[in-house]
Motif scaffolding. Structure first.
Motif, short mmCIF file in Angstrom:
data_model
loop_
_atom_site.label_atom_id
_atom_site.label_comp_id
_atom_site.label_asym_id
_atom_site.label_seq_id
_atom_site.Cartn_x
_atom_site.Cartn_y
_atom_site.Cartn_z
N HIS A 1 0.99 -1.36 0.07
CA HIS A 1 -0.07 0.14 0.20
C HIS A 1 0.83 1.16 -0.08
CE1 HIS A 1 -3.82 2.25 0.74
NE2 HIS A 1 -3.45 2.57 1.64
N LEU A 2 2.11 1.16 0.73
CA LEU A 2 2.98 2.36 0.56
C LEU A 2 3.91 2.23 -0.47
CD1 LEU A 2 3.70 2.13 4.62
CD2 LEU A 2 1.96 4.06 3.41
N GLY A 3 3.67 1.28 -1.48
CA GLY A 3 4.59 1.39 -2.36
C GLY A 3 6.19 1.08 -2.20
N LEU A 4 6.32 0.24 -1.02
CA LEU A 4 7.64 -0.22 -0.77
C LEU A 4 7.99 -1.40 -1.61
CD1 LEU A 4 7.43 0.36 3.17
CD2 LEU A 4 8.59 2.10 1.52
N SER A 5 9.34 -1.93 -1.54
CA SER A 5 9.86 -3.09 -1.95
C SER A 5 9.48 -4.01 -0.82
CB SER A 5 11.40 -3.03 -2.28
OG SER A 5 12.05 -4.02 -2.22
N GLU A 6 8.99 -5.00 -1.45
CA GLU A 6 8.32 -6.24 -0.28
C GLU A 6 9.87 -6.66 0.39
OE1 GLU A 6 5.79 -9.17 -2.19
OE2 GLU A 6 4.53 -7.46 -2.89
N GLU A 7 10.98 -6.93 -0.55
CA GLU A 7 12.04 -7.56 0.30
C GLU A 7 12.65 -6.45 1.05
OE1 GLU A 7 15.96 -8.86 0.88
OE2 GLU A 7 15.42 -6.94 -0.15
N GLU A 8 12.60 -5.17 0.71
CA GLU A 8 13.45 -4.08 1.60
C GLU A 8 12.46 -3.77 2.68
OE1 GLU A 8 16.10 -2.11 1.63
OE2 GLU A 8 17.11 -3.78 0.40
N GLY A 9 11.12 -3.36 2.52
CA GLY A 9 10.30 -3.37 3.64
C GLY A 9 10.97 -1.81 4.13
N VAL A 10 10.91 -2.08 5.74
CA VAL A 10 11.34 -0.81 6.39
C VAL A 10 12.29 -1.46 7.55
CG1 VAL A 10 8.82 0.30 6.30
CG2 VAL A 10 9.45 -1.40 8.16
N VAL A 11 13.01 -0.29 8.16
CA VAL A 11 13.72 -0.71 9.37
C VAL A 11 12.71 -0.49 10.45
CG1 VAL A 11 15.53 0.04 10.74
CG2 VAL A 11 15.63 0.46 8.19
N ARG A 12 12.56 -1.32 11.40
CA ARG A 12 11.67 -1.59 12.55
C ARG A 12 12.17 -1.33 13.89
NH1 ARG A 12 7.06 -5.88 13.02
NH2 ARG A 12 8.61 -7.03 14.01
N ILE A 13 12.01 -0.38 14.49
CA ILE A 13 12.41 -0.51 15.98
C ILE A 13 11.13 -0.26 16.89
CG2 ILE A 13 13.64 1.22 17.77
CD1 ILE A 13 15.18 2.20 15.44
N GLY A 14 11.19 -1.06 17.98
CA GLY A 14 9.99 -1.22 18.82
C GLY A 14 10.29 -1.44 20.11
N ILE A 15 9.68 -0.17 21.02
CA ILE A 15 10.05 -0.21 22.25
C ILE A 15 9.10 -0.75 23.12
CG2 ILE A 15 9.94 1.76 23.94
CD1 ILE A 15 10.54 3.66 21.74
N ALA A 16 9.70 -1.33 24.24
CA ALA A 16 8.73 -1.71 25.32
C ALA A 16 9.08 -1.16 26.74
CB ALA A 16 9.02 -3.31 25.40
N HIS A 17 8.29 -1.39 27.64
CA HIS A 17 8.34 -0.60 28.94
C HIS A 17 9.79 -0.80 29.64
CE1 HIS A 17 6.84 -4.62 30.27
NE2 HIS A 17 7.39 -4.30 31.45
N TYR A 18 10.60 -1.86 29.34
CA TYR A 18 11.69 -1.99 29.81
C TYR A 18 12.92 -1.75 29.35
CZ TYR A 18 11.09 -6.29 26.71
OH TYR A 18 10.73 -7.21 25.72
N ASN A 19 12.43 -0.99 28.03
CA ASN A 19 13.80 -0.38 27.38
C ASN A 19 14.17 0.90 28.08
OD1 ASN A 19 12.34 -1.54 24.34
ND2 ASN A 19 14.50 -1.86 25.29
N THR A 20 15.53 1.55 27.88
CA THR A 20 15.82 2.86 28.41
C THR A 20 16.17 3.98 27.47
OG1 THR A 20 18.25 1.98 28.25
CG2 THR A 20 17.07 1.10 30.25
#
Length: 411
Positions: A376-395
């Motif tokens: 939908h965003l016109g991204l390469s399926e192989e490349e996709g995105v860089v994903r960073i996910g925060i949780a409540h134990y991160n600093t």
């Protein structure tokens, strides 16, 4: 509310002890607390038996099974533990229920799936449509608001719409949908509504009563527990649907949807996960019932994670060539979870993943099973995105480390 006790929170997770790793891969799976690990080990030692026996170990297994269903019912605010079906993961539960739900539809009936969902909330329903001759309609998300808007859903609804599969929060963009409003529209048109809350559950406490949906699924390994999927369904629906089961299986709910021997040790871990969340609520200043304490924990998590998100988003958007895929306005962070995805105009997403891995920072690159959002965003399926996910134990220090490694590569 007391000051957020990050050191006490982190001390309860053995994976964080004496570890220099920054676990920022949380949308793919979270860490588990010590109490969860201990509960799993104790159940394997004392309740490693099938259910329904007359001897003590089997009776202990029965108690573990019942406690897990009661705990999961509290987690989603079900009216009864009997509305809870527990399976190996969300995707397996969705495929199982697709075979069941599809039998209630007629050829030519319409189902709606979205361009925002994880593939686990798309492929099961495409398979159902193919098996039962259903018409598939695609619901897009708005590329300006990053959410599914009610008017776009309304445009797809007809008298033949029978089913809507909708995600609560995106595993790529982090956007949170107004599922209560979308559910109300679909149910008014006569459709069943299935909510995928996998990405919401680590950050907000689900409430099926407030949503008004017919089904809701989440995965406990995404909210600090063992590898299990949890399904809530309206009791009347679970009683009426034709399950796939062995002939001698009980026809009671939820038994009629529980195939095979349950993973008793993981069920013990699920209950311990709910208890951990209640403990976190107490630690951050809440009291009351177990659900009330969980609600307090999530309130504290949200406030703490918002600060980390502001810093991460601000640091990323200041870098040349970086483009965020999701809500970047801090005033709208109430409409997102702290899953941050981006691309760069000249650097491969996988180069970022390699660079951060070399710095002992765990993140993901690629489509991350968010195949339709990437398209939908016109991204390469192989490349996709860089994903960073925060949780409540991160600093905050871990966020700075990630930003420094990203900035170094960009420079």
């Amino acid at each position: 509310m007391t000051a957020y006790p990050i050191e006490l929170i982190r001390a309860s997770f053995p994976a964080l002890e004496n570890s220099g790793t920054a676990f920022l891969d949380n949308p793919a799976g979270t860490l588990v607390s010590r109490v969860v690990i201990e509960a799993v080990a104790e159940a394997m030692a004392t309740a490693s038996s099938n259910l329904g026996g007359r001897f003590a170990a089997s009776q202990r297994a029965d108690a573990v099974w019942r406690a897990a269903h009661e705990a999961a019912a509290e987690f989603v605010n079900a009216t009864s533990w009997q509305e809870i079906v527990i399976g190996p993961n969300m995707t397996t539960l969705a495929f199982q229920m697709a075979r069941v739900i599809g039998q209630t539809f007629a050829p030519g009936d319409e189902i709606i799936v979205t361009r925002m969902d994880h593939e686990g909330n798309v492929s099961p329903w495409l398979s159902m449509a193919e098996a039962y001759g259903l018409v598939v309609k695609w619901l897009p998300f708005n590329k300006e608001t990053w959410r599914i808007e009610p008017e776009d859903l309304a445009a797809l609804l007809t008298p033949r719409t029978k089913f809507l599969a909708l995600n609560y929060a995106s595993n790529m963009t982090g956007s949170i949908n107004d599922v209560a409003a979308l559910t109300a529209l679909a149910r008014a048109a006569g459709a069943l509504v299935w909510i995928d809350a996998v990405q919401l559950a680590p950050h907000r406490l689900p409430d099926v009563q407030a949503i008004g949906c017919d089904f809701l699924v989440c995965s406990s390994y995404k909210f600090f527990g063992p590898h299990l999927g949890v399904l809530w369904g309206r009791a009347a629906l679970l009683r009426d649907l034709p399950p796939h089961r062995v002939r001698c299986q009980s026809d009671d709910i939820p038994d009629r949807f529980c195939t095979g021997t349950p993973q008793t040790e993981l069920l013990a871990g699920l209950t311990a996960t709910i208890d951990y969340l209640a403990w976190a609520g107490e630690t951050t200043g809440s009291s009351g019932t177990r659900r009330e304490r969980m609600a307090g924990a999530y309130q504290a998590f949200d406030a703490y994670e918002a600060g980390l998100t502001r810093r991460l988003v601000g640091g990323l958007t200041a870098l040349p060539g970086v483009r965020l895929a999701g809500i970047a306005n801090p005033n709208l962070f109430a409409h997102r979870v702290p899953t941050i995805s981006f691309t760069h105009d000249r650097i491969s997403t996988h180069r970022f993943a390699d660079a951060l891995a070399a710095e002992d920072i765990n993140i993901w690159s690629g489509h991350n099973y968010a195949l339709e959002p990437a398209r939908h965003l016109g991204l390469s399926e192989e490349e996709g995105v860089v994903r960073i996910g925060i949780a409540h134990y991160n600093t905050a220090d871990e966020i700075e480390r990630a930003l420094a490694a990203i900035g170094k590569l960009v420079a």
